[in-house]
Design an enzyme around this catalytic site. Structure first.
Site, PDB file in Angstrom:
ATOM      1  NE  ARG A  45       9.080  23.510  -7.945  1.00  0.00           N
ATOM      2  CZ  ARG A  45       9.000  23.644  -6.640  1.00  0.00           C
ATOM      3  NH1 ARG A  45       9.203  24.834  -6.094  1.00  0.00           N
ATOM      4  NH2 ARG A  45       8.735  22.624  -5.879  1.00  0.00           N
ATOM      5  CE1 TYR A  89       4.606  25.133  -5.891  1.00  0.00           C
ATOM      6  CE2 TYR A  89       5.596  23.908  -7.712  1.00  0.00           C
ATOM      7  CZ  TYR A  89       5.174  23.974  -6.396  1.00  0.00           C
ATOM      8  OH  TYR A  89       5.325  22.882  -5.579  1.00  0.00           O
ATOM      9  N   PRO A 100      14.238  25.922  -1.362  1.00  0.00           N
ATOM     10  CG  PRO A 100      14.063  23.689  -0.740  1.00  0.00           C
ATOM     11  CD  PRO A 100      14.089  25.081  -0.172  1.00  0.00           C
ATOM     12  CG  ASN A 101      13.578  22.639  -6.077  1.00  0.00           C
ATOM     13  OD1 ASN A 101      14.561  22.495  -6.796  1.00  0.00           O
ATOM     14  ND2 ASN A 101      13.249  21.769  -5.133  1.00  0.00           N
ATOM     15  CB  ALA A 157      10.556  20.452  -0.278  1.00  0.00           C
ATOM     16  NE  ARG A 176       0.905  20.799  -4.959  1.00  0.00           N
ATOM     17  CZ  ARG A 176       2.186  21.151  -5.099  1.00  0.00           C
ATOM     18  NH1 ARG A 176       2.622  22.251  -4.489  1.00  0.00           N
ATOM     19  NH2 ARG A 176       3.008  20.430  -5.817  1.00  0.00           N
ATOM     20  CD  GLU A 179       4.047  27.622   6.828  1.00  0.00           C
ATOM     21  OE1 GLU A 179       3.750  27.712   8.052  1.00  0.00           O
ATOM     22  OE2 GLU A 179       3.988  26.566   6.199  1.00  0.00           O
ATOM     23  CG  ASN A 196       7.468  29.415  -0.400  1.00  0.00           C
ATOM     24  OD1 ASN A 196       7.517  28.282   0.069  1.00  0.00           O
ATOM     25  ND2 ASN A 196       6.945  29.668  -1.594  1.00  0.00           N
ATOM     26  CG  HIS A 248       3.269  27.161   1.526  1.00  0.00           C
ATOM     27  ND1 HIS A 248       4.541  26.668   1.374  1.00  0.00           N
ATOM     28  CD2 HIS A 248       2.992  27.116   2.846  1.00  0.00           C
ATOM     29  CE1 HIS A 248       5.002  26.321   2.563  1.00  0.00           C
ATOM     30  NE2 HIS A 248       4.089  26.586   3.477  1.00  0.00           N
TER      31      HIS A 248
HETATM   32  C1  DQA Z   1       5.583  25.471  -1.935  1.00  0.00           C
HETATM   33  C2  DQA Z   1       4.849  24.193  -1.585  1.00  0.00           C
HETATM   34  C3  DQA Z   1       5.799  23.100  -1.160  1.00  0.00           C
HETATM   35  O1  DQA Z   1       5.094  21.916  -0.849  1.00  0.00           O
HETATM   36  C4  DQA Z   1       6.774  22.805  -2.291  1.00  0.00           C
HETATM   37  O2  DQA Z   1       7.709  21.826  -1.880  1.00  0.00           O
HETATM   38  C5  DQA Z   1       7.443  24.019  -2.805  1.00  0.00           C
HETATM   39  C6  DQA Z   1       6.657  25.225  -2.988  1.00  0.00           C
HETATM   40  C7  DQA Z   1       4.636  26.561  -2.488  1.00  0.00           C
HETATM   41  O3  DQA Z   1       5.055  27.711  -2.517  1.00  0.00           O
HETATM   42  O4  DQA Z   1       3.518  26.255  -2.900  1.00  0.00           O
HETATM   43  O5  DQA Z   1       8.612  24.001  -3.164  1.00  0.00           O
HETATM   44  O6  DQA Z   1       6.195  25.992  -0.764  1.00  0.00           O
END
Ligand code: DQA
Length: 146
Positions: free
Chosen positions: A17, A22, A9-10, A75, A105, A96, A72, A98
């Site tokens: 964003r 990011y 998501p997002n 959240a 954070r 995984e 990735n 990020h």
């Molecule tokens: C994320 C880190 C997560 O905590 C966050 O909710 C994201 C992006 C990252 O790529 O840094 O949506 O996965």
């Protein structure tokens, strides 16, 4: 070698964003970089993004005979037992990723449900993490089955 790259998501909003966290690259930009590296390595990549947990679980299940997974989960990393269960259930070797250093954070980002079911994490290197994860997974898979 076939590798699924899953984005949660997002992540479709990357580029706009919180760029200070990011980065300025869009998800499309990152996909191009990953596909270029995949071509160089001779890897087939399927690239998906969804904001929905069930769609991510479905994608993991429907690629259960693929060689590797880069994920990735956004959240959902910090909330989703369902995604962790799906990765464990299919047994596809996974990394995984990020973009941000989640450990530097908020506290709630420090825990990942996925970490116990993946080979490892690439965290905090922005878009480079995706390309690094592809190289790492490719290397390790080749070692496992030359
Ligand atoms: C994320 C880190 C997560 O905590 C966050 O909710 C994201 C992006 C990252 O790529 O840094 O949506 O996965």
């Amino acid at each position: 070698m076939r590798i699924l790259v899953l984005n949660g998501p997002n992540l479709n909003l990357l580029g706009h964003r919180q760029p200070e966290i990011y980065g300025l690259e869009s998800l499309d930009d990152i996909e191009v970089l990953v596909r270029n590296e995949a071509d160089r390595l001779g890897v087939t990549v399927e690239w998906l993004q969804s904001n929905a947990e069930d769609a991510l679980v479905d994608a993991i299940q429907s690629h259960r005979d693929w060689d590797g997974l880069i994920i990735n989960a956004g959240a959902y990393t910090h909330t989703s037992i369902a995604i962790a269960d799906a990765i464990a259930a299919v047994g596809v070797p996974a990394i995984e990723v990020h973009l941000s250093n989640v450990h530097a954070r908020e506290e709630f980002r420090h825990h990942s449900y996925l970490s116990p079911v993946v080979w490892g994490q690439v965290v905090g290197f922005g878009y480079r993490g995706y390309v690094a994860a592809l190289r790492l997974l490719h290397d390790r898979l080749r070692e496992a089955a030359p």
